[in-house]
Write a protein that holds these residues in place. Sequence first.
Motif, PDB file in Angstrom:
ATOM      1  N   ASN A 176       0.827  -1.213   0.000  1.00 55.01           N
ATOM      2  CA  ASN A 176       0.000   0.000   0.000  1.00 55.01           C
ATOM      3  C   ASN A 176       0.860   1.262   0.000  1.00 55.01           C
ATOM      4  OD1 ASN A 176      -2.394  -1.364  -0.085  1.00 55.01           O
ATOM      5  ND2 ASN A 176      -2.713  -1.344   2.123  1.00 55.01           N
ATOM      6  N   ASP A 177       1.960   1.229   0.757  1.00 59.46           N
ATOM      7  CA  ASP A 177       2.872   2.378   0.778  1.00 59.46           C
ATOM      8  C   ASP A 177       3.478   2.614  -0.605  1.00 59.46           C
ATOM      9  OD1 ASP A 177       2.411   2.985   3.353  1.00 59.46           O
ATOM     10  OD2 ASP A 177       4.356   2.351   4.139  1.00 59.46           O
ATOM     11  N   ILE A 178       3.912   1.520  -1.241  1.00 60.13           N
ATOM     12  CA  ILE A 178       4.514   1.650  -2.573  1.00 60.13           C
ATOM     13  C   ILE A 178       3.480   2.188  -3.560  1.00 60.13           C
ATOM     14  CG2 ILE A 178       5.532   0.361  -4.492  1.00 60.13           C
ATOM     15  CD1 ILE A 178       6.794  -1.487  -2.377  1.00 60.13           C
TER      16      ILE A 178
ATOM     17  N   ILE B  77       5.429   9.736   2.416  1.00 55.68           N
ATOM     18  CA  ILE B  77       4.011   9.812   2.037  1.00 55.68           C
ATOM     19  C   ILE B  77       3.300  10.864   2.885  1.00 55.68           C
ATOM     20  CG2 ILE B  77       1.816   8.544   2.111  1.00 55.68           C
ATOM     21  CD1 ILE B  77       3.489   6.003   1.399  1.00 55.68           C
ATOM     22  N   SER B  78       3.562  10.839   4.202  1.00 60.40           N
ATOM     23  CA  SER B  78       2.893  11.792   5.097  1.00 60.40           C
ATOM     24  C   SER B  78       3.227  13.229   4.714  1.00 60.40           C
ATOM     25  CB  SER B  78       3.312  11.542   6.545  1.00 60.40           C
ATOM     26  OG  SER B  78       2.974  10.221   6.916  1.00 60.40           O
ATOM     27  N   LYS B  79       4.496  13.454   4.401  1.00 65.31           N
ATOM     28  CA  LYS B  79       4.931  14.801   4.005  1.00 65.31           C
ATOM     29  C   LYS B  79       4.227  15.236   2.717  1.00 65.31           C
ATOM     30  CE  LYS B  79       8.276  18.175   3.922  1.00 65.31           C
ATOM     31  NZ  LYS B  79       8.577  19.064   5.046  1.00 65.31           N
ATOM     32  N   ARG B  80       4.229  14.354   1.723  1.00 69.69           N
ATOM     33  CA  ARG B  80       3.587  14.707   0.450  1.00 69.69           C
ATOM     34  C   ARG B  80       2.084  14.915   0.641  1.00 69.69           C
ATOM     35  NH1 ARG B  80       6.660  12.483  -4.074  1.00 69.69           N
ATOM     36  NH2 ARG B  80       8.738  12.112  -3.286  1.00 69.69           N
ATOM     37  N   PHE B  81       1.480  14.034   1.433  1.00 71.45           N
ATOM     38  CA  PHE B  81       0.049  14.183   1.702  1.00 71.45           C
ATOM     39  C   PHE B  81      -0.231  15.544   2.326  1.00 71.45           C
ATOM     40  CE2 PHE B  81      -1.779   9.580   2.074  1.00 71.45           C
ATOM     41  CZ  PHE B  81      -1.571   9.420   0.722  1.00 71.45           C
TER      42      PHE B  81
END
Lengths: 125, 377
Positions: free
Chosen positions: B205-207, B344-348
């Motif tokens: 899911n992360d990928i 991912i958190s940063k981009r989100f």
Amino acid sequence: MKKILLVEDNELNRDMLSRRLVRKGFQVITAADGGQAIALAESEKPDLILMDMSLPVMDGWEATRQLKRREHLKSIPVIALTAHAMAGDKAKALQAGCDDFDTKPVDLARLLDKMMPFLQADTKD
Amino acid sequence: MELERFRQDISNALDASSIVAITDDKGVITYVNDKFCEISKYTREELIGKTHRIINSGHHPKAFFKEMWDTIRAGKIWRGEVKNRAKDGTYYWMNTTIVPFLNEDSTPHHYISIRTDITDRVIAQTELAERTAQLAKAHDEAIQANLIKSQFLANMSHELRTPLNAIIGYSEMLMEEAEELGLPTIAEDLAKIRNAGNHLLALINDILDISKIEAGKMDVSMETFSLSDVVQDVVSTVCPLIETKGNQLTTSCVEGAEMTNDELKLRQILMNLLSNANKFTDAGSIHLRVAPEARDGQDGYVFHVQDTGIGMTPEQMSKLFQPFTQADASTTRKYGGTGLGLAISKRFSNMMGGDIEVESKFGSGTTFTCWLPDKKR
């Protein structure tokens, strides 16, 4: 015994989920595409439909729209199941007329929590 | 006499500084200086009586020379950059000025051409242009390759999840059956298969998420939701994990607050920050604090996740939000994970109009601060 119509094109997922639901005390009938789902909803009058959204022939969104247009079928609750855990899919499923939404992979406890309110409210039988 | 000497001085200065030739009104060469002979590699005898066709490189179209002749025949000065060919076949570039010498009636009787060698500059410019074109091509190819990679990963992750769902589902089903049949050791082993499956699913899911972000296919979907519901849900999901590490989780959240932004992404950010804090903290405490905070006149909420874990050095912090990178390679071996959660958190949070910052001291814990705008106001 509550009758569940499970609509899922993947054979393994269909087999697995239907067996798990049977073990939880449900009667389960299955369909592999949207057209079959509508035919079975007509003939079997299930208490609840679990609808995969990415289906061959007729997808889950279209099948739900057609079910919700039929006066005698539209009261059957439909819970959308989709592998695409994407923002926007929830809205898309609800817009098609689905009553609730859950993501795959199925977390059975979570799914049962979502199914129960619809089945308890239903006092027809 | 004074005037004659002055003319001679000018002529000497010109010869010393430039490549000079004089032709008659038909273009026949009547004078060349030493520098002209030197660069063209022709002797004076070979040049006098010829036209400039002798050094024509063939590089310029006919129209180029026609325009030159039209200009100078009309008694005007012509300037241009000309590619010439020397006697030995090598090419050289001249910055050329041609000045007509005029009769009383303004018709030219001779032309003087004054040239400087710009070969090095032209070659450098050509090379630079070629290099720039190559770089642009390489840049386009790199972007294209990255896009293809992201699309491949997005498709692949989806394909991987279908059989994985079956593995997780069947092992869970069999686990329930084994428990009911009173076979605890088999149930435990099946639980291991299911847990490993869930772990693999989280990685996939992360990928999928990072490749969707990189392929530009990640959308933000605005919803209005209860903040305390989200916090409660996330906390109840991570609680079992936190207990296994002997950590204490405390939360403080504004009561009854509603927020408008992408709820799913906020959940994922909080999950990532909390499980990250837990991963690097043993028998310590983790605190999640949610509070209203306006930034640049925009209302929003700030989410602090503070732990008492191992902390980070400044070097480790600098690489923290890059995808596929953890604090260092040994971290991956020791603590697992894809190294994608924070990226991912940063981009989100950037996609949602906010940001994430980190404060940390090596050995004494880390605080992540995520601020997100409340889009309803």
